[in-house]
Write an enzyme that holds these catalytic residues in place. Structure first.
Site, PDB file in Angstrom:
ATOM      1  N   LYS A  31       0.829  -1.214   0.000  1.00 19.02           N
ATOM      2  CA  LYS A  31       0.000   0.000   0.000  1.00 19.02           C
ATOM      3  C   LYS A  31       0.861   1.261   0.000  1.00 19.02           C
ATOM      4  CE  LYS A  31      -1.964  -1.040   3.931  1.00 19.02           C
ATOM      5  NZ  LYS A  31      -1.219  -2.284   4.197  1.00 19.02           N
ATOM      6  N   ARG A 104      -9.361   1.205   8.631  1.00 17.91           N
ATOM      7  CA  ARG A 104      -8.956  -0.165   8.916  1.00 17.91           C
ATOM      8  C   ARG A 104     -10.055  -0.931   9.644  1.00 17.91           C
ATOM      9  NH1 ARG A 104      -3.031   0.645   9.030  1.00 17.91           N
ATOM     10  NH2 ARG A 104      -2.033  -1.366   8.907  1.00 17.91           N
ATOM     11  N   ARG A 143      11.703  -5.867   4.789  1.00 14.42           N
ATOM     12  CA  ARG A 143      11.318  -4.449   4.681  1.00 14.42           C
ATOM     13  C   ARG A 143      12.225  -3.567   5.531  1.00 14.42           C
ATOM     14  NH1 ARG A 143       5.272  -2.105   5.365  1.00 14.42           N
ATOM     15  NH2 ARG A 143       5.241  -3.158   7.382  1.00 14.42           N
ATOM     16  N   ARG A 176      11.228  -2.209  11.254  1.00 13.49           N
ATOM     17  CA  ARG A 176      10.180  -1.879  12.239  1.00 13.49           C
ATOM     18  C   ARG A 176      10.057  -2.996  13.275  1.00 13.49           C
ATOM     19  NH1 ARG A 176       5.064  -0.078   8.647  1.00 13.49           N
ATOM     20  NH2 ARG A 176       4.049  -1.288  10.279  1.00 13.49           N
ATOM     21  N   ARG A 187      -0.796  -9.441  13.085  1.00 17.98           N
ATOM     22  CA  ARG A 187      -1.354  -8.335  12.297  1.00 17.98           C
ATOM     23  C   ARG A 187      -2.180  -8.874  11.122  1.00 17.98           C
ATOM     24  NH1 ARG A 187       3.961  -5.448  11.004  1.00 17.98           N
ATOM     25  NH2 ARG A 187       2.701  -4.101   9.687  1.00 17.98           N
TER      26      ARG A 187
HETATM   27  P1  ADP Z   1       1.389  -1.592   7.392  1.00 21.35           P
HETATM   28  O1  ADP Z   1       2.156  -0.688   6.457  1.00 21.35           O
HETATM   29  O2  ADP Z   1       2.181  -2.785   7.749  1.00 21.35           O
HETATM   30  O3  ADP Z   1       0.041  -1.927   6.885  1.00 21.35           O
HETATM   31  P2  ADP Z   1       0.940   0.757   8.973  1.00 21.35           P
HETATM   32  O4  ADP Z   1       2.201   1.512   8.904  1.00 21.35           O
HETATM   33  O5  ADP Z   1      -0.181   1.190   8.132  1.00 21.35           O
HETATM   34  O6  ADP Z   1       1.248  -0.788   8.732  1.00 21.35           O
HETATM   35  O7  ADP Z   1       0.425   0.698  10.469  1.00 21.35           O
HETATM   36  C1  ADP Z   1       1.285   0.285  11.512  1.00 21.35           C
HETATM   37  C2  ADP Z   1       0.484   0.152  12.784  1.00 21.35           C
HETATM   38  O8  ADP Z   1      -0.092   1.420  13.124  1.00 21.35           O
HETATM   39  C3  ADP Z   1      -0.709  -0.798  12.715  1.00 21.35           C
HETATM   40  O9  ADP Z   1      -0.334  -2.141  12.942  1.00 21.35           O
HETATM   41  C4  ADP Z   1      -1.573  -0.230  13.833  1.00 21.35           C
HETATM   42  O10 ADP Z   1      -1.083  -0.585  15.099  1.00 21.35           O
HETATM   43  C5  ADP Z   1      -1.378   1.267  13.674  1.00 21.35           C
HETATM   44  N1  ADP Z   1      -2.364   1.857  12.746  1.00 21.35           N
HETATM   45  C6  ADP Z   1      -2.107   2.480  11.575  1.00 21.35           C
HETATM   46  N2  ADP Z   1      -3.241   2.905  10.993  1.00 21.35           N
HETATM   47  C7  ADP Z   1      -4.248   2.525  11.816  1.00 21.35           C
HETATM   48  C8  ADP Z   1      -5.662   2.649  11.759  1.00 21.35           C
HETATM   49  N3  ADP Z   1      -6.280   3.255  10.727  1.00 21.35           N
HETATM   50  N4  ADP Z   1      -6.368   2.134  12.796  1.00 21.35           N
HETATM   51  C9  ADP Z   1      -5.775   1.534  13.825  1.00 21.35           C
HETATM   52  N5  ADP Z   1      -4.462   1.375  13.939  1.00 21.35           N
HETATM   53  C10 ADP Z   1      -3.684   1.862  12.937  1.00 21.35           C
HETATM   54  P1  ADP Z   2       2.254  -1.808   3.195  1.00 14.27           P
HETATM   55  O1  ADP Z   2       2.284  -0.309   3.167  1.00 14.27           O
HETATM   56  O2  ADP Z   2       1.030  -2.378   2.539  1.00 14.27           O
HETATM   57  O3  ADP Z   2       2.485  -2.368   4.557  1.00 14.27           O
HETATM   58  P2  ADP Z   2       4.850  -1.644   1.823  1.00 14.27           P
HETATM   59  O4  ADP Z   2       4.582  -0.743   0.678  1.00 14.27           O
HETATM   60  O5  ADP Z   2       5.607  -1.088   2.957  1.00 14.27           O
HETATM   61  O6  ADP Z   2       3.461  -2.323   2.313  1.00 14.27           O
HETATM   62  O7  ADP Z   2       5.588  -2.953   1.268  1.00 14.27           O
HETATM   63  C1  ADP Z   2       5.951  -4.014   2.141  1.00 14.27           C
HETATM   64  C2  ADP Z   2       7.322  -4.559   1.745  1.00 14.27           C
HETATM   65  O8  ADP Z   2       7.222  -5.259   0.500  1.00 14.27           O
HETATM   66  C3  ADP Z   2       8.383  -3.489   1.526  1.00 14.27           C
HETATM   67  O9  ADP Z   2       9.621  -4.034   1.898  1.00 14.27           O
HETATM   68  C4  ADP Z   2       8.322  -3.216   0.028  1.00 14.27           C
HETATM   69  O10 ADP Z   2       9.548  -2.733  -0.496  1.00 14.27           O
HETATM   70  C5  ADP Z   2       7.993  -4.597  -0.512  1.00 14.27           C
HETATM   71  N1  ADP Z   2       7.121  -4.573  -1.701  1.00 14.27           N
HETATM   72  C6  ADP Z   2       6.114  -3.705  -1.989  1.00 14.27           C
HETATM   73  N2  ADP Z   2       5.514  -4.026  -3.157  1.00 14.27           N
HETATM   74  C7  ADP Z   2       6.146  -5.147  -3.606  1.00 14.27           C
HETATM   75  C8  ADP Z   2       5.976  -5.977  -4.760  1.00 14.27           C
HETATM   76  N3  ADP Z   2       5.030  -5.721  -5.679  1.00 14.27           N
HETATM   77  N4  ADP Z   2       6.802  -7.041  -4.890  1.00 14.27           N
HETATM   78  C9  ADP Z   2       7.758  -7.310  -3.955  1.00 14.27           C
HETATM   79  N5  ADP Z   2       7.957  -6.569  -2.854  1.00 14.27           N
HETATM   80  C10 ADP Z   2       7.169  -5.500  -2.672  1.00 14.27           C
END
Ligand code: ADP
Ligand code: ADP
Ligand code: ZN
Length: 230
Positions: A31, A104, A143, A176, A187
């Site tokens: 995302k 979420r 990551r 992270r 998660r």
């Molecule tokens: P990811 O990129 O792995 O999807 P995020 O960076 O979006 O994770 O979020 C990291 C953490 O921050 C989540 O696991 C949660 O604890 C918190 N968080 C982020 N956005 C939300 C939301 N909209 N509602 C609740 N918790 C959130």
């Molecule tokens: P999210 O915001 O949904 O948690 P990220 O954008 O941070 O996800 O991506 C999660 C991990 O996967 C990062 O290390 C990123 O560089 C990698 N990644 C993202 N898109 C791809 C893809 N299409 N193929 C392989 N790795 C990816």
């Protein structure tokens, strides 16, 4: 004001700063990676709730401290802590936006719909990035993120130009705490229980589009661009 109103076909959309997009998908689906590219191409702000919490934590704010208690355990931050922050940001915006990590939960989605309704606007697209759980664990261990600008990299799939240094801002890259395998599993479970129901929530509104997130980053992006140009 006519800014953002263009009728010349697909390319013109690149200058359209009013597009409102939600990114949906499991943790690690890509995302953030895609949202950053969308924000740059369509000239809209990228609003990522996770980045907002991590920035608050870095600055030592009360919000950051509270959020950390939940985040480190892989739990969702309670809705009441999240919704106000997002509402506040969106209220100040005159452009569109790409929301990443919000909503979420169903109450968050309802709160977001209510804000839009109040100002007579509607979502353009909800983009679901679909990646099976098996792929997610491997992605997370590789990551590395920049806590300064929110950019995310992957040791193997998307390495920075210089090891451990953010291409965008030169900051150091970190792993992270919540990307530890055990926490990722939790998660994912929470994603299936609390966030996946949003797919049903949005599928009735005609704005939901699903993309295959297992393809390469650039391919996923090209598929998104096709959708946004429809
Ligand atoms: P990811 O990129 O792995 O999807 P995020 O960076 O979006 O994770 O979020 C990291 C953490 O921050 C989540 O696991 C949660 O604890 C918190 N968080 C982020 N956005 C939300 C939301 N909209 N509602 C609740 N918790 C959130
Ligand atoms: P999210 O915001 O949904 O948690 P990220 O954008 O941070 O996800 O991506 C999660 C991990 O996967 C990062 O290390 C990123 O560089 C990698 N990644 C993202 N898109 C791809 C893809 N299409 N193929 C392989 N790795 C990816
Ligand atoms: Zn950076």
């Amino acid at each position: 004001m006519t800014r953002g109103i263009y009728f010349a076909g697909h390319n013109a959309i690149e200058e359209e700063p009013n597009m409102k997009i939600i990114m949906l998908g499991a943790p690690g689906a890509g995302k953030g990676t895609q949202a950053k590219k969308i924000a740059a191409k369509y000239n809209i702000p990228h609003i990522a709730t996770g980045d907002i919490f991590r920035a608050n934590l870095k600055e030592g704010t009360e919000l950051g401290k509270k959020a950390k208690e939940y985040m480190d355990q892989g739990l969702l931050v309670p809705d009441e802590l999240v919704v106000d922050i997002v509402v506040d940001r969106l209220k100040k915006l005159e452009t569109g936006y790409v929301l990443d990590g919000f909503p979420r939960t169903i109450p968050q989605a309802e709160a977001h719909t209510a804000i839009l309704k109040k100002v007579g606007k509607k979502m353009d697209y909800v983009l679901e990035i679909n990646v099976p759980d098996e792929n997610i664990i491997k992605r997370m261990s590789g990551r590395r993120v920049c806590l300064n600008c929110g950019a995310s990299y992957h040791l193997e799939y998307n390495p920075p130009k210089t090891e451990n240094v953010c291409d965008e801002c030169g900051n150091e890259l970190v792993l992270r705490i919540d990307d530890a395998a055990e926490t990722v599993k939790k998660r994912l479970q929470i994603y299936h229980d609390q966030t996946q129901p949003l797919i049903d929530f949005y599928s009735g509104t005609g704005v939901l589009r699903t993309v295959d997130g297992t393809l390469e980053i650039e391919e996923v992006f090209q598929n998104i661009v096709k959708i946004l140009g429809e």
